[in-house]
Design a protein around this motif. Structure first.
Motif, mmCIF file in Angstrom:
data_model
loop_
_atom_site.group_PDB
_atom_site.id
_atom_site.type_symbol
_atom_site.label_atom_id
_atom_site.label_comp_id
_atom_site.label_asym_id
_atom_site.label_seq_id
_atom_site.Cartn_x
_atom_site.Cartn_y
_atom_site.Cartn_z
ATOM 1 N N THR A 204 17.835 23.413 1.012
ATOM 2 C CA THR A 204 17.992 23.860 2.936
ATOM 3 C C THR A 204 16.762 24.805 3.215
ATOM 4 N N GLY A 205 15.961 24.078 4.225
ATOM 5 C CA GLY A 205 14.864 24.935 5.198
ATOM 6 C C GLY A 205 15.200 26.207 5.490
ATOM 7 N N VAL A 206 15.427 27.040 6.163
ATOM 8 C CA VAL A 206 16.001 27.876 6.671
ATOM 9 C C VAL A 206 17.573 27.913 6.374
ATOM 10 N N VAL A 207 18.167 29.216 5.743
ATOM 11 C CA VAL A 207 19.694 29.425 5.737
ATOM 12 C C VAL A 207 19.837 31.264 6.220
ATOM 13 N N LEU A 208 20.157 31.328 7.424
ATOM 14 C CA LEU A 208 20.592 32.526 7.870
ATOM 15 C C LEU A 208 21.765 33.360 8.030
ATOM 16 N N LEU A 209 22.641 34.592 7.350
ATOM 17 C CA LEU A 209 23.735 34.741 7.229
ATOM 18 C C LEU A 209 23.955 36.151 7.778
ATOM 19 N N ASN A 210 24.702 36.491 8.683
ATOM 20 C CA ASN A 210 24.873 37.097 8.815
ATOM 21 C C ASN A 210 26.622 37.937 9.254
ATOM 22 N N ALA A 211 27.027 38.857 8.437
ATOM 23 C CA ALA A 211 28.064 39.696 8.878
ATOM 24 C C ALA A 211 29.764 38.377 8.483
ATOM 25 N N MET A 212 29.200 37.859 6.619
ATOM 26 C CA MET A 212 30.183 37.024 5.950
ATOM 27 C C MET A 212 30.379 37.933 5.361
ATOM 28 N N GLY A 213 32.576 37.664 5.976
ATOM 29 C CA GLY A 213 33.259 38.212 5.095
ATOM 30 C C GLY A 213 33.886 37.883 4.207
#
Length: 246
Positions: A204-213
């Motif tokens: 994948t080009g860009v993977v942005l993960l924020n606040a994965m719980g």
């Protein structure tokens, strides 16, 4: 009982955010507020309901109270109408897969508005992009459910596809699933509970993960990355790892 007269002003109802409205303790039936997050009046009659105004009325908006409110499935797959918003109203029990087709599925209350998987068919399947917001996704006891089986072709018609997920809960799936070949995959505030296995991202080009719980009730491998990526960025969140979980 009350008669207020004026020729140059009006009555201002209390203005609150959704969080402030939800925090009202023991609201009386008929209680009226103005929801500044949604630009709508909200009233209480056992649960909070919103009064839709002309400002919110759109031609590409569908209220979903059952699977029948989605387009009819073809060969077991429901292809959503592109650039259309589907608003869940309660728990929607799904027997077919969904091709997002660059549409949006959203709810107003994450704990109440849910897609419930009732078969082994992956809930989301296909090669297109789309958005999920403010919803829960739940598996069914005794059913080997899988949430995502998404594989896009970045060189296909229309170029790379994008996925965006905001404020979602995934609970009780046999597998959160797989995503590959996308231009952008964005998770913002996602909670994972009681899933047997996690999610695999690949090529994948860009993977942005924020606040994965990831709660300790999950098992298997929480997040797997395979192949080539332009950028992987993860901020905040947590992984409660117990036993042999990864």
């Amino acid at each position: 009982a009350l008669d207020i007269e004026s020729e140059n002003t009006g009555i201002l109802i209390p203005r609150m955010t959704q969080a402030q409205i939800d925090a009202i303790a023991n609201p009386a039936s008929g209680l009226l507020t103005y929801n500044i997050d949604l630009s709508q009046f909200s009233y209480y009659d056992g649960q909070w309901n919103n009064i839709e105004s002309d400002r919110q009325t759109r031609d590409n908006h569908v209220i979903v109270k059952s699977q029948a409110d989605f387009p009819d499935p073809v060969a077991g797959i429901i292809t959503l109408d592109t650039n259309t918003s589907y608003q869940l109203n309660g728990a929607i029990y799904m027997t077919n897969s969904i091709d997002m087709n660059n549409a949006t599925i959203y709810g107003q209350f994450t704990q109440r508005d849910a897609l419930v998987m009732t078969t082994t068919t992956p809930l989301f399947k296909g090669a297109t992009g789309g958005t999920l917001r403010n919803i829960a996704i739940a598996g069914s006891a005794g059913v080997a459910t899988k949430v995502f089986e998404l594989a896009s072709n970045p060189a296909g018609a229309g170029g790379p596809q994008n996925l965006a997920f905001q404020s979602i809960i995934i609970n009780g799936a046999a597998s959160v699933g797989t995503m590959s070949g996308y231009g952008l995959i964005f998770f913002d505030i996602a909670q994972f509970l009681n899933n047997v296995d996690g999610i695999t991202f690949s090529n994948t080009g860009v993977v942005l993960l924020n606040a994965m719980g990831w709660d300790g009730s999950n098992t298997g491998t929480y997040e797997t990355f395979i192949g080539s990526f332009q950028l992987i960025e993860q901020q905040s969140g947590f992984m409660n790892v117990t036993g042999t979980n990864m």
